[in-house]
Design a protein around this motif. Sequence first.
Motif, PDB file in Angstrom:
ATOM      1  N   SER A  43      10.420  22.605   6.971  1.00 21.55           N
ATOM      2  CA  SER A  43       9.204  21.935   7.420  1.00 21.55           C
ATOM      3  C   SER A  43       8.766  20.984   6.309  1.00 21.55           C
ATOM      4  O   SER A  43       9.004  21.235   5.129  1.00 21.55           O
ATOM      5  N   ILE A  44       8.149  19.883   6.713  1.00 12.91           N
ATOM      6  CA  ILE A  44       7.717  18.864   5.759  1.00 12.91           C
ATOM      7  C   ILE A  44       6.195  18.743   5.838  1.00 12.91           C
ATOM      8  O   ILE A  44       5.649  18.498   6.916  1.00 12.91           O
ATOM      9  N   PRO A  45       5.499  18.917   4.701  1.00  9.18           N
ATOM     10  CA  PRO A  45       4.034  18.797   4.720  1.00  9.18           C
ATOM     11  C   PRO A  45       3.574  17.342   4.830  1.00  9.18           C
ATOM     12  O   PRO A  45       4.293  16.422   4.407  1.00  9.18           O
ATOM     13  N   LEU A  46       2.408  17.156   5.391  1.00  5.80           N
ATOM     14  CA  LEU A  46       1.833  15.823   5.554  1.00  5.80           C
ATOM     15  C   LEU A  46       1.753  15.090   4.222  1.00  5.80           C
ATOM     16  O   LEU A  46       2.040  13.896   4.144  1.00  5.80           O
ATOM     17  N   GLY A  47       1.407  15.789   3.160  1.00  2.00           N
ATOM     18  CA  GLY A  47       1.283  15.173   1.841  1.00  2.00           C
ATOM     19  C   GLY A  47       2.583  14.575   1.317  1.00  2.00           C
ATOM     20  O   GLY A  47       2.565  13.671   0.483  1.00  2.00           O
ATOM     21  N   ALA A  48       3.717  15.056   1.784  1.00  5.94           N
ATOM     22  CA  ALA A  48       5.006  14.519   1.358  1.00  5.94           C
ATOM     23  C   ALA A  48       5.394  13.277   2.151  1.00  5.94           C
ATOM     24  O   ALA A  48       6.331  12.571   1.774  1.00  5.94           O
ATOM     25  N   ILE A  49       4.687  13.017   3.249  1.00  7.47           N
ATOM     26  CA  ILE A  49       5.016  11.884   4.112  1.00  7.47           C
ATOM     27  C   ILE A  49       4.042  10.734   3.907  1.00  7.47           C
ATOM     28  O   ILE A  49       4.424   9.567   3.940  1.00  7.47           O
ATOM     29  N   ALA A  50       2.783  11.050   3.701  1.00  3.64           N
ATOM     30  CA  ALA A  50       1.738  10.028   3.590  1.00  3.64           C
ATOM     31  C   ALA A  50       1.735   9.368   2.211  1.00  3.64           C
ATOM     32  O   ALA A  50       2.274   9.895   1.243  1.00  3.64           O
ATOM     33  N   MET A  51       1.133   8.213   2.168  1.00  2.00           N
ATOM     34  CA  MET A  51       0.924   7.413   0.965  1.00  2.00           C
ATOM     35  C   MET A  51       2.257   7.053   0.295  1.00  2.00           C
ATOM     36  O   MET A  51       3.246   6.873   0.977  1.00  2.00           O
ATOM     37  N   ASP A  52       2.266   6.944  -1.025  1.00  4.48           N
ATOM     38  CA  ASP A  52       3.455   6.491  -1.753  1.00  4.48           C
ATOM     39  C   ASP A  52       4.596   7.500  -1.728  1.00  4.48           C
ATOM     40  O   ASP A  52       5.753   7.129  -1.863  1.00  4.48           O
ATOM     41  N   LYS A  53       4.272   8.772  -1.549  1.00  2.00           N
ATOM     42  CA  LYS A  53       5.322   9.797  -1.530  1.00  2.00           C
ATOM     43  C   LYS A  53       6.304   9.570  -0.386  1.00  2.00           C
ATOM     44  O   LYS A  53       7.500   9.786  -0.541  1.00  2.00           O
ATOM     45  N   GLY A  54       5.808   9.139   0.750  1.00  2.00           N
ATOM     46  CA  GLY A  54       6.672   8.877   1.890  1.00  2.00           C
ATOM     47  C   GLY A  54       7.643   7.736   1.628  1.00  2.00           C
ATOM     48  O   GLY A  54       8.804   7.789   2.038  1.00  2.00           O
ATOM     49  N   VAL A  55       7.190   6.723   0.932  1.00  5.36           N
ATOM     50  CA  VAL A  55       8.047   5.582   0.597  1.00  5.36           C
ATOM     51  C   VAL A  55       9.094   6.021  -0.434  1.00  5.36           C
ATOM     52  O   VAL A  55      10.276   5.697  -0.308  1.00  5.36           O
ATOM     53  N   LYS A  56       8.657   6.773  -1.443  1.00  5.33           N
ATOM     54  CA  LYS A  56       9.581   7.235  -2.492  1.00  5.33           C
ATOM     55  C   LYS A  56      10.681   8.128  -1.926  1.00  5.33           C
ATOM     56  O   LYS A  56      11.809   8.103  -2.403  1.00  5.33           O
ATOM     57  N   GLN A  57      10.362   8.926  -0.925  1.00  7.25           N
ATOM     58  CA  GLN A  57      11.353   9.826  -0.333  1.00  7.25           C
ATOM     59  C   GLN A  57      12.133   9.154   0.793  1.00  7.25           C
ATOM     60  O   GLN A  57      12.943   9.788   1.443  1.00  7.25           O
ATOM     61  N   ASN A  58      11.853   7.877   1.031  1.00 13.83           N
ATOM     62  CA  ASN A  58      12.478   7.092   2.094  1.00 13.83           C
ATOM     63  C   ASN A  58      12.185   7.677   3.475  1.00 13.83           C
ATOM     64  O   ASN A  58      13.037   7.687   4.354  1.00 13.83           O
ATOM     65  N   TYR A  59      10.957   8.170   3.642  1.00 13.95           N
ATOM     66  CA  TYR A  59      10.503   8.649   4.942  1.00 13.95           C
ATOM     67  C   TYR A  59       9.841   7.524   5.731  1.00 13.95           C
ATOM     68  O   TYR A  59       9.792   7.572   6.953  1.00 13.95           O
ATOM     69  N   THR A  60       9.288   6.524   5.015  1.00 11.59           N
ATOM     70  CA  THR A  60       8.612   5.384   5.643  1.00 11.59           C
ATOM     71  C   THR A  60       8.951   4.104   4.882  1.00 11.59           C
ATOM     72  O   THR A  60       9.403   4.160   3.740  1.00 11.59           O
ATOM     73  N   ASN A  61       8.687   2.948   5.527  1.00 12.27           N
ATOM     74  CA  ASN A  61       8.883   1.652   4.862  1.00 12.27           C
ATOM     75  C   ASN A  61       7.720   1.299   3.951  1.00 12.27           C
ATOM     76  O   ASN A  61       7.898   0.655   2.932  1.00 12.27           O
ATOM     77  N   ARG A  62       6.549   1.692   4.384  1.00  9.77           N
ATOM     78  CA  ARG A  62       5.332   1.325   3.656  1.00  9.77           C
ATOM     79  C   ARG A  62       4.435   2.554   3.571  1.00  9.77           C
ATOM     80  O   ARG A  62       4.554   3.473   4.383  1.00  9.77           O
ATOM     81  N   PRO A  63       3.530   2.573   2.589  1.00  7.79           N
ATOM     82  CA  PRO A  63       2.623   3.716   2.485  1.00  7.79           C
ATOM     83  C   PRO A  63       1.731   3.820   3.721  1.00  7.79           C
ATOM     84  O   PRO A  63       1.187   2.813   4.191  1.00  7.79           O
ATOM     85  N   LEU A  64       1.617   5.005   4.264  1.00  6.55           N
ATOM     86  CA  LEU A  64       0.744   5.265   5.407  1.00  6.55           C
ATOM     87  C   LEU A  64      -0.413   6.137   4.947  1.00  6.55           C
ATOM     88  O   LEU A  64      -0.193   7.103   4.219  1.00  6.55           O
ATOM     89  N   SER A  65      -1.611   5.811   5.391  1.00  7.17           N
ATOM     90  CA  SER A  65      -2.734   6.676   5.079  1.00  7.17           C
ATOM     91  C   SER A  65      -2.504   8.023   5.757  1.00  7.17           C
ATOM     92  O   SER A  65      -1.722   8.137   6.707  1.00  7.17           O
TER      93      SER A  65
END
Length: 134
Positions: A43-65
């Motif tokens: 399972s992946i916590p919201l904190g690992a996906i949102a903001m800069d962490k998501g970009v660093k982990q290549n979960y998103t293209n841009r930081p999401l609130s």
Amino acid sequence: MSAVDFPNLKPLVYTKEALKRAERSLICSPFHLNLFMAMTSQSIPLGAIAMDKGVKQNYTNRPLSELSCENALAWLIDVGVLRREVDGQGITDSFRLTPLGYQLIGKLKDHNYPSATLSDRLNDFITRWLRLPF
């Protein structure tokens, strides 16, 4: 997670419309395949996906609130791709794949993860925001 062989166990069967809607929602989401691949084993916590962490982990293209990330994940819950993780004290802020999610990610990882077309985005917008009946 290991597979169990039960002779009376019937696989979950989804309608073509449900599969199409779920796949379209996945490819229109702001998330990369890496996020869903990680969810196949944990399972992946919201904190690992949102903001800069998501970009660093290549979960998103841009930081999401956290709010926009939560809304996008909630839509994927609504279409049946994700579920919230539950522990002994109730619902957590972590997310996992559902059986439908596993099925779609298995299909998409074997093929190129497609980009959403304008038609896909329009259909997803209409279904999501206007909540037309499925």
